[in-house]
Design a protein around this motif. Structure first.
Motif, short mmCIF file in Angstrom:
data_model
loop_
_atom_site.label_atom_id
_atom_site.label_comp_id
_atom_site.label_asym_id
_atom_site.label_seq_id
_atom_site.Cartn_x
_atom_site.Cartn_y
_atom_site.Cartn_z
N SER A 1 0.83 -1.20 0.00
CA SER A 1 0.00 0.00 0.00
C SER A 1 0.87 1.26 0.00
O SER A 1 2.05 1.21 0.36
CB SER A 1 -0.89 0.01 1.25
N PRO A 2 0.29 2.40 -0.39
CA PRO A 2 1.04 3.67 -0.33
C PRO A 2 1.56 3.97 1.07
O PRO A 2 2.65 4.53 1.23
CB PRO A 2 0.00 4.70 -0.79
N LEU A 3 0.78 3.59 2.10
CA LEU A 3 1.23 3.84 3.48
C LEU A 3 2.50 3.04 3.78
O LEU A 3 3.45 3.57 4.39
CB LEU A 3 0.13 3.45 4.46
N ARG B 1 4.69 2.04 1.61
CA ARG B 1 5.80 2.63 0.87
C ARG B 1 6.30 3.91 1.55
O ARG B 1 7.50 4.16 1.58
CB ARG B 1 5.37 2.93 -0.57
N ARG B 2 5.38 4.69 2.11
CA ARG B 2 5.81 5.90 2.81
C ARG B 2 6.70 5.56 4.00
O ARG B 2 7.72 6.22 4.24
CB ARG B 2 4.58 6.69 3.28
N PHE B 3 6.31 4.54 4.77
CA PHE B 3 7.12 4.14 5.92
C PHE B 3 8.49 3.63 5.45
O PHE B 3 9.52 3.95 6.06
CB PHE B 3 6.40 3.04 6.71
N ALA B 4 8.51 2.84 4.38
CA ALA B 4 9.78 2.30 3.89
C ALA B 4 10.70 3.41 3.40
O ALA B 4 11.90 3.43 3.71
CB ALA B 4 9.51 1.30 2.77
N VAL B 5 10.14 4.35 2.64
CA VAL B 5 10.95 5.45 2.12
C VAL B 5 11.42 6.35 3.25
O VAL B 5 12.58 6.82 3.26
CB VAL B 5 10.15 6.25 1.06
#
Length: 342
Positions: free
Chosen positions: A32-34, A36-40
């Motif tokens: 999910s986009p969420l 990916r945000r945490f990973a980035v």
């Protein structure tokens, strides 16, 4: 002093690599986009700390960055393009074909009637073309106001009666939008689609309201045939082995250049390969456009989006959009003769 300079160079290179890694995670990490945000965010925080420590002279920080990049690159090079994904309807089928007794048989030619950017009456049909009647090739350039960016398509004509257009496109998923930046990060597969002109040109002219120009290319018949068969060969190879789209190295322009070179065209590298809305000026420079006209005349008389909007789904769409275009004077004369008879 020398050690400090070397450290700065290494640190700068690793910092840029970490920025690239953040973009790669954002565009290609599944989930999910969420997520990916945490990973980035985690990757960016780790990169910031390690770069700071590296600048302060802690070489171990550079070593940790190298390990992180190696792990990321191992994941990156394991990403593989695929054919079995939920594709958007306009790229559901790739162009494939074969030659049978001097006839080109294409298995899936798109002929959509577009209502909006995302909605159309969908139709894919097999088509057969007599290669002995193949006598023209046109470059169609569509731009939408973004400086330096345009979409380039190639259309082949059979004695001005039938035309088939080939478009190298991003193979998007259902509901997915195109991003030029995502095109650098293996976000999309590559597609070669064969269409009727009233589909591809009509979509861009009437629905998307893009600026469209048509240029007849100056090529002998044997070269036109070789280029068409090169398209079919490349399309068949792509249907057999999927490839990733790349905004710079594998796009609507570079594949055309590669195919033209494969049939013997001498095309020196030029920055206009990348600045795609300038491709007509490059084609003019190498003598590829219709002779007897200046570039400004070819560009002015080759503007076809008003005619395309007026013709829309007309049965003679391809003939109407070419009237007045250099190299297609015979169609203009034919239209005048018809008008006098009426």
């Amino acid at each position: 002093m020398a050690q400090a300079f070397v450290g700065f160079i290494i640190g700068s290179a690793l910092a840029l690599a970490m920025v690239w890694g953040a973009a790669a995670l954002w565009y290609r990490l599944p989930g999910s986009p969420l997520m990916r945000r945490f990973a980035v965010a985690g990757w960016g925080l780790a990169g910031l700390v390690l770069v700071t420590l590296g600048v302060q002279g802690l070489w171990l920080a550079h070593g940790v960055q190298l390990v992180l990049m190696m792990v990321l690159l191992i994941w990156w090079f394991q990403l593989k393009p695929a054919h079995d994904r939920p594709w958007s309807g306009d790229v559901a089928y790739l162009a494939t074909g074969e030659v049978r007794h001097d006839r080109l048989c294409l298995h899936h030619v798109r002929d959509f009637d577009w209502r909006t950017r995302d909605e159309a009456t969908e139709q894919w049909q097999p088509r057969s073309y007599d290669l002995d009647r193949l006598d023209s090739v046109d470059m169609i350039v569509s731009s939408w106001g973004r400086p330096g960016v345009a979409h380039v398509m190639i259309s082949f004509g059979f004695e001005a009666e039938r035309f088939v257009l080939f478009s190298v496109e991003v193979r998007r998923l259902k509901g997915e939008r195109f991003s030029e930046i995502g095109g650098f990060f293996r976000q999309y597969e590559l597609a070669i689609v064969a269409t009727e002109e009233r589909d591809a040109v009509g979509l861009r002219a009437k629905v998307r309201r893009e600026r469209i120009s048509l240029f007849r290319l100056n090529m002998p018949r044997h070269a036109i045939r070789s280029l068409l068969l090169a398209y079919v060969e490349e399309a068949n190879a792509l249907a057999e082995s999927p490839r990733f789209y790349n905004t710079v190295s594998a796009n609507c322009t570079t594949l055309i250049i590669d195919m033209a070179r494969s049939i013997g065209a001498r095309l020196p590298f030029d920055y206009r390969w990348l600045v795609t809305d300038r491709l007509p000026s490059y084609a003019f420079k190498v003598g590829g456009l219709w002779p007897g006209y200046s570039l400004s005349e070819l560009e002015a008389r080759g503007r076809i989006d008003p005619q395309a909007r007026a013709a829309h789904r007309a049965s003679d769409f391809s003939q109407r959009i070419r009237r007045g275009v250099p190299g297609w004077e015979s169609l203009e004369a034919s239209a005048l003769a018809e008008g006098k008879q009426r």
